[in-house]
Design a protein around this motif. Structure first.
Motif, PDB file in Angstrom:
ATOM      1  N   ALA A 288       0.829  -1.205   0.000  1.00 48.73           N
ATOM      2  CA  ALA A 288       0.000   0.000   0.000  1.00 48.73           C
ATOM      3  C   ALA A 288       0.862   1.253   0.000  1.00 48.73           C
ATOM      4  O   ALA A 288       0.485   2.284  -0.576  1.00 48.73           O
ATOM      5  CB  ALA A 288      -0.923   0.001   1.212  1.00 48.73           C
ATOM      6  N   GLY A 289       2.040   1.176   0.608  1.00 44.90           N
ATOM      7  CA  GLY A 289       2.935   2.319   0.632  1.00 44.90           C
ATOM      8  C   GLY A 289       3.424   2.722  -0.743  1.00 44.90           C
ATOM      9  O   GLY A 289       3.826   3.880  -0.952  1.00 44.90           O
ATOM     10  N   VAL A 290       3.390   1.795  -1.703  1.00 37.78           N
ATOM     11  CA  VAL A 290       3.765   2.129  -3.076  1.00 37.78           C
ATOM     12  C   VAL A 290       2.843   3.223  -3.624  1.00 37.78           C
ATOM     13  O   VAL A 290       3.264   4.072  -4.418  1.00 37.78           O
ATOM     14  CB  VAL A 290       3.709   0.874  -3.972  1.00 37.78           C
ATOM     15  N   GLY A 291       1.603   3.209  -3.192  1.00 36.62           N
ATOM     16  CA  GLY A 291       0.676   4.243  -3.625  1.00 36.62           C
ATOM     17  C   GLY A 291       1.132   5.624  -3.206  1.00 36.62           C
ATOM     18  O   GLY A 291       0.984   6.595  -3.957  1.00 36.62           O
ATOM     19  N   SER A 292       1.715   5.739  -2.019  1.00 33.62           N
ATOM     20  CA  SER A 292       2.229   7.028  -1.567  1.00 33.62           C
ATOM     21  C   SER A 292       3.402   7.481  -2.417  1.00 33.62           C
ATOM     22  O   SER A 292       3.533   8.666  -2.738  1.00 33.62           O
ATOM     23  CB  SER A 292       2.657   6.930  -0.096  1.00 33.62           C
ATOM     24  N   VAL A 293       4.270   6.545  -2.788  1.00 30.10           N
ATOM     25  CA  VAL A 293       5.397   6.881  -3.661  1.00 30.10           C
ATOM     26  C   VAL A 293       4.884   7.391  -5.004  1.00 30.10           C
ATOM     27  O   VAL A 293       5.348   8.411  -5.529  1.00 30.10           O
ATOM     28  CB  VAL A 293       6.308   5.664  -3.866  1.00 30.10           C
ATOM     29  N   LEU A 294       3.909   6.689  -5.565  1.00 32.84           N
ATOM     30  CA  LEU A 294       3.336   7.123  -6.839  1.00 32.84           C
ATOM     31  C   LEU A 294       2.697   8.499  -6.709  1.00 32.84           C
ATOM     32  O   LEU A 294       2.799   9.337  -7.616  1.00 32.84           O
ATOM     33  CB  LEU A 294       2.307   6.097  -7.321  1.00 32.84           C
ATOM     34  N   GLY A 295       2.030   8.734  -5.586  1.00 30.36           N
ATOM     35  CA  GLY A 295       1.412  10.041  -5.379  1.00 30.36           C
ATOM     36  C   GLY A 295       2.428  11.159  -5.361  1.00 30.36           C
ATOM     37  O   GLY A 295       2.210  12.228  -5.939  1.00 30.36           O
ATOM     38  N   ALA A 296       3.572  10.925  -4.699  1.00 29.15           N
ATOM     39  CA  ALA A 296       4.620  11.947  -4.655  1.00 29.15           C
ATOM     40  C   ALA A 296       5.205  12.204  -6.038  1.00 29.15           C
ATOM     41  O   ALA A 296       5.596  13.326  -6.359  1.00 29.15           O
ATOM     42  CB  ALA A 296       5.725  11.512  -3.689  1.00 29.15           C
ATOM     43  N   ILE A 297       5.250  11.159  -6.882  1.00 30.04           N
ATOM     44  CA  ILE A 297       5.822  11.299  -8.218  1.00 30.04           C
ATOM     45  C   ILE A 297       4.874  12.039  -9.161  1.00 30.04           C
ATOM     46  O   ILE A 297       5.289  12.917  -9.919  1.00 30.04           O
ATOM     47  CB  ILE A 297       6.178   9.915  -8.793  1.00 30.04           C
ATOM     48  N   VAL A 298       3.591  11.686  -9.111  1.00 29.32           N
ATOM     49  CA  VAL A 298       2.659  12.210 -10.118  1.00 29.32           C
ATOM     50  C   VAL A 298       2.081  13.570  -9.754  1.00 29.32           C
ATOM     51  O   VAL A 298       1.579  14.269 -10.637  1.00 29.32           O
ATOM     52  CB  VAL A 298       1.497  11.220 -10.371  1.00 29.32           C
ATOM     53  N   THR A 299       2.143  13.974  -8.480  1.00 29.30           N
ATOM     54  CA  THR A 299       1.518  15.234  -8.095  1.00 29.30           C
ATOM     55  C   THR A 299       2.060  16.436  -8.861  1.00 29.30           C
ATOM     56  O   THR A 299       1.274  17.236  -9.393  1.00 29.30           O
ATOM     57  CB  THR A 299       1.645  15.466  -6.581  1.00 29.30           C
ATOM     58  N   PRO A 300       3.392  16.635  -8.952  1.00 31.09           N
ATOM     59  CA  PRO A 300       3.877  17.783  -9.733  1.00 31.09           C
ATOM     60  C   PRO A 300       3.437  17.739 -11.191  1.00 31.09           C
ATOM     61  O   PRO A 300       3.116  18.776 -11.787  1.00 31.09           O
ATOM     62  CB  PRO A 300       5.406  17.675  -9.606  1.00 31.09           C
ATOM     63  N   VAL A 301       3.395  16.540 -11.769  1.00 27.92           N
ATOM     64  CA  VAL A 301       2.979  16.404 -13.173  1.00 27.92           C
ATOM     65  C   VAL A 301       1.501  16.756 -13.330  1.00 27.92           C
ATOM     66  O   VAL A 301       1.112  17.512 -14.234  1.00 27.92           O
ATOM     67  CB  VAL A 301       3.242  14.970 -13.671  1.00 27.92           C
ATOM     68  N   LEU A 302       0.665  16.234 -12.457  1.00 31.53           N
ATOM     69  CA  LEU A 302      -0.773  16.482 -12.546  1.00 31.53           C
ATOM     70  C   LEU A 302      -1.101  17.952 -12.319  1.00 31.53           C
ATOM     71  O   LEU A 302      -1.947  18.531 -13.024  1.00 31.53           O
ATOM     72  CB  LEU A 302      -1.512  15.623 -11.523  1.00 31.53           C
ATOM     73  N   THR A 303      -0.457  18.568 -11.330  1.00 28.23           N
ATOM     74  CA  THR A 303      -0.775  19.972 -11.040  1.00 28.23           C
ATOM     75  C   THR A 303      -0.334  20.900 -12.169  1.00 28.23           C
ATOM     76  O   THR A 303      -0.991  21.909 -12.429  1.00 28.23           O
ATOM     77  CB  THR A 303      -0.131  20.405  -9.717  1.00 28.23           C
ATOM     78  N   ARG A 304       0.772  20.555 -12.829  1.00 25.50           N
ATOM     79  CA  ARG A 304       1.190  21.377 -13.971  1.00 25.50           C
ATOM     80  C   ARG A 304       0.204  21.255 -15.129  1.00 25.50           C
ATOM     81  O   ARG A 304      -0.055  22.213 -15.856  1.00 25.50           O
ATOM     82  CB  ARG A 304       2.597  20.965 -14.438  1.00 25.50           C
ATOM     83  N   GLY A 305      -0.357  20.075 -15.314  1.00 20.15           N
ATOM     84  CA  GLY A 305      -1.254  19.861 -16.442  1.00 20.15           C
ATOM     85  C   GLY A 305      -2.690  20.299 -16.197  1.00 20.15           C
ATOM     86  O   GLY A 305      -3.357  20.780 -17.114  1.00 20.15           O
ATOM     87  N   PHE A 306      -3.172  20.133 -14.962  1.00 12.41           N
ATOM     88  CA  PHE A 306      -4.590  20.379 -14.691  1.00 12.41           C
ATOM     89  C   PHE A 306      -4.840  21.477 -13.667  1.00 12.41           C
ATOM     90  O   PHE A 306      -5.980  21.928 -13.520  1.00 12.41           O
ATOM     91  CB  PHE A 306      -5.260  19.081 -14.209  1.00 12.41           C
ATOM     92  N   GLY A 307      -3.815  21.886 -12.938  1.00 13.08           N
ATOM     93  CA  GLY A 307      -4.002  22.906 -11.912  1.00 13.08           C
ATOM     94  C   GLY A 307      -4.201  22.292 -10.538  1.00 13.08           C
ATOM     95  O   GLY A 307      -4.781  21.213 -10.401  1.00 13.08           O
ATOM     96  N   HIS A 308      -3.723  22.994  -9.508  1.00 11.87           N
ATOM     97  CA  HIS A 308      -3.776  22.467  -8.150  1.00 11.87           C
ATOM     98  C   HIS A 308      -5.206  22.274  -7.652  1.00 11.87           C
ATOM     99  O   HIS A 308      -5.524  21.276  -7.008  1.00 11.87           O
ATOM    100  CB  HIS A 308      -3.029  23.414  -7.205  1.00 11.87           C
ATOM    101  N   GLY A 309      -6.080  23.236  -7.938  1.00 10.82           N
ATOM    102  CA  GLY A 309      -7.449  23.138  -7.451  1.00 10.82           C
ATOM    103  C   GLY A 309      -8.195  21.956  -8.026  1.00 10.82           C
ATOM    104  O   GLY A 309      -8.854  21.204  -7.307  1.00 10.82           O
ATOM    105  N   ARG A 310      -8.091  21.767  -9.345  1.00  6.13           N
ATOM    106  CA  ARG A 310      -8.800  20.657  -9.980  1.00  6.13           C
ATOM    107  C   ARG A 310      -8.279  19.304  -9.502  1.00  6.13           C
ATOM    108  O   ARG A 310      -9.058  18.383  -9.220  1.00  6.13           O
ATOM    109  CB  ARG A 310      -8.651  20.755 -11.500  1.00  6.13           C
ATOM    110  N   VAL A 311      -6.958  19.172  -9.417  1.00  4.97           N
ATOM    111  CA  VAL A 311      -6.380  17.894  -8.997  1.00  4.97           C
ATOM    112  C   VAL A 311      -6.793  17.564  -7.567  1.00  4.97           C
ATOM    113  O   VAL A 311      -7.040  16.400  -7.236  1.00  4.97           O
ATOM    114  CB  VAL A 311      -4.846  17.937  -9.128  1.00  4.97           C
ATOM    115  N   LEU A 312      -6.910  18.593  -6.727  1.00  5.44           N
ATOM    116  CA  LEU A 312      -7.217  18.379  -5.321  1.00  5.44           C
ATOM    117  C   LEU A 312      -8.531  17.626  -5.133  1.00  5.44           C
ATOM    118  O   LEU A 312      -8.607  16.671  -4.353  1.00  5.44           O
ATOM    119  CB  LEU A 312      -7.261  19.729  -4.598  1.00  5.44           C
ATOM    120  N   TRP A 313      -9.586  18.039  -5.848  1.00  6.98           N
ATOM    121  CA  TRP A 313     -10.871  17.379  -5.613  1.00  6.98           C
ATOM    122  C   TRP A 313     -11.182  16.299  -6.644  1.00  6.98           C
ATOM    123  O   TRP A 313     -11.838  15.301  -6.323  1.00  6.98           O
ATOM    124  CB  TRP A 313     -11.998  18.409  -5.552  1.00  6.98           C
ATOM    125  N   LEU A 314     -10.709  16.438  -7.877  1.00  6.79           N
ATOM    126  CA  LEU A 314     -10.991  15.403  -8.870  1.00  6.79           C
ATOM    127  C   LEU A 314     -10.295  14.085  -8.532  1.00  6.79           C
ATOM    128  O   LEU A 314     -10.863  13.005  -8.745  1.00  6.79           O
ATOM    129  CB  LEU A 314     -10.555  15.873 -10.258  1.00  6.79           C
TER     130      LEU A 314
END
Length: 435
Positions: A288-314
């Motif tokens: 399950a901890g692998v999910g946290s690693v993936l989250g740390a990796i993809v967050t900067p990519v997702l926020t650059r593409g979709f914006g912090h607000g949208r990623v937060l709730w979507l």
């Protein structure tokens, strides 16, 4: 969950020309931040060992009931509810580096009593509960001080980088600590594994000892330190009035309430109903901890593409249905499906943590940062002992697996307050107020 600017109120700083964006790796270029990162990594690794150590020692050695396991889990997080708010005021009055070292040394002394009592044949549930509560007090001060320390170490433009590194380190510690904890408990017994955790606290203190920079909060140097009740009120007011922190605190509090039920009863179900060994439970949590690693990796990519607000709730809305698979934990494919659901839960939590912690550090004045961090910790982590206690009531009346179903349903709906708030219409989160 950081600035190279002088540690003084922003209103006294002369205007500076616009600077080019700081590279994403800039936080790791600062020696002080690297030492803090190492301290957090080893601290959290030890904490993950203890996360498994408490319930497995209670069940395997002390033959604890589900209600007693729930009481033990509640004790470990009760400090966030009891002293979470005033802790922020105290952190804002003190040098944050010293707070971190004192918390680590205290945690070492407390955890060391567990293997000693076991070797003497005197270990009991009362001692485990007391150690869990007091080490929880240490964690309150360490976490609030660490989050308040980061901005002064790396600078405002590197906050996202710093928090991604910190949450990534936390993810790595989840994988390593849970897997290592399961094997240590099975091979050396739970009390010895908790003794290993005590040594990690000393290592963490040593790392923080050599950190330079970060400064002291302005209030620490003033003779007219604000009263405790006013400090608590200021932190609460800042969170409630903020268009992002207020709804996020409500949503995250609900999420943590039900996640606490999950984390408390899941080891009980895996051991008593599924029949897994301590090492297997450790591996399950490590996956399950692998999910946290993936989250740390993809967050900067997702926020650059979709914006912090949208990623937060979507991200919360899209992941929510998968949480309902977790109570299906059983043999074979059912165990794999439950592990996937737990992985997704960790991934989504990591995305939200990185975005919200970075936003909070960016928009909060340094002299108020400890109190705001403590307020958010109180709102979020204060729900953990409530969830642990609730898990015991549900498990006692309807069984541990019923508690998992209640938790899954609640977690899958916890994102709704954010979706109904102004955050749902924001592509980007608001900038810091001009000072």
């Amino acid at each position: 969950m950081s600035r190279a600017l002088p540690d003084r109120p922003a209103s006294t700083q002369p205007p500076v020309p616009a600077q080019p964006p700081v590279p994403a790796s800039s936080a790791l270029r600062r020696p002080g931040f690297r030492l803090l990162l190492a301290a957090v990594l080893v601290n959290n690794t030890g904490g993950e060992i203890t996360l498994l150590g408490y319930p497995l020692v209670a069940v395997a050695l002390l033959h604890a009931t589900p209600g007693q396991v729930a009481l033990l889990a509640a004790a470990g997080t009760l400090a966030f509810l009891v002293i979470g708010l005033p802790a922020g005021v105290w952190v804002d009055r003190l040098e944050r580096r010293r707070v971190l070292i004192a918390a680590d040394i205290s945690r070492f002394a407390l955890l060391a009593t567990v293997p000693v009592a076991w070797w003497l044949g005197r270990l009991g549930m009362a001692q485990l509960v007391a150690v869990a509560f007091l080490t929880g007090v240490c964690r309150v001060f360490f976490d609030v001080a660490a989050q308040s320390f980061v901005p002064g170490l790396v600078g405002p433009q590197a906050l996202m980088s710093a928090n991604a590194a910190l949450t990534g380190a936390n993810s790595g510690s989840q994988i390593a600590g849970r897997a290592l904890g399961g094997f240590l408990i099975q091979a050396l017994t739970g009390p010895v594994a908790m003794g290993v955790n005590a040594l990690t606290a000393l290592w963490s203190a040593g790392c923080v000892l050599f950190v330079r920079g970060g400064g002291r909060p302005p209030s620490a140097a003033r003779a007219d330190v604000i009263p405790l009740h006013r400090g608590v009120r200021d932190g609460l007011r800042h969170v409630v009035r903020d268009p992002v922190l207020g709804p996020a605190a409500l949503s995250s509090s609900l999420g943590n309430l039900f996640i606490s039920i999950t984390v408390t009863m899941l080891p009980v179900v895996l051991i008593s109903e599924v029949g897994l060994s301590e090492a297997d439970v450790g591996l399950f949590f490590a996956v399950a901890g692998v999910g946290s690693v993936l989250g740390a990796i993809v967050t900067p990519v997702l926020t650059r593409g979709f914006g912090h607000g949208r990623v937060l709730w979507l991200s919360a809305a899209l992941c929510a249905p998968l949480y309902l698979l977790l109570p299906l934990a059983g043999h074979g494919a059912r165990l794999a499906v439950a592990a996937l659901a737990f992985l997704v839960m960790n991934l989504r939590n990591m995305i939200g943590n990185i975005i919200l912690v970075s936003y909070r550090q960016r928009v909060t004045p340094d002299e108020l940062l400890g109190r705001v961090n403590a307020t958010m910790r109180f709102a979020l982590w204060g729900m953990l002992p409530v969830g642990s206690a609730l898990s015991g009531l549900i498990a006692t009346s309807a069984g541990p697996r019923a508690a998992l179903w209640v938790a899954a349903a609640g977690t899958s709906l916890a994102w709704i307050p954010v979706a109904l708030s102004p955050i749902a219409t924001m592509r980007e989160l608001p900038p810091p107020p001009s000072r």
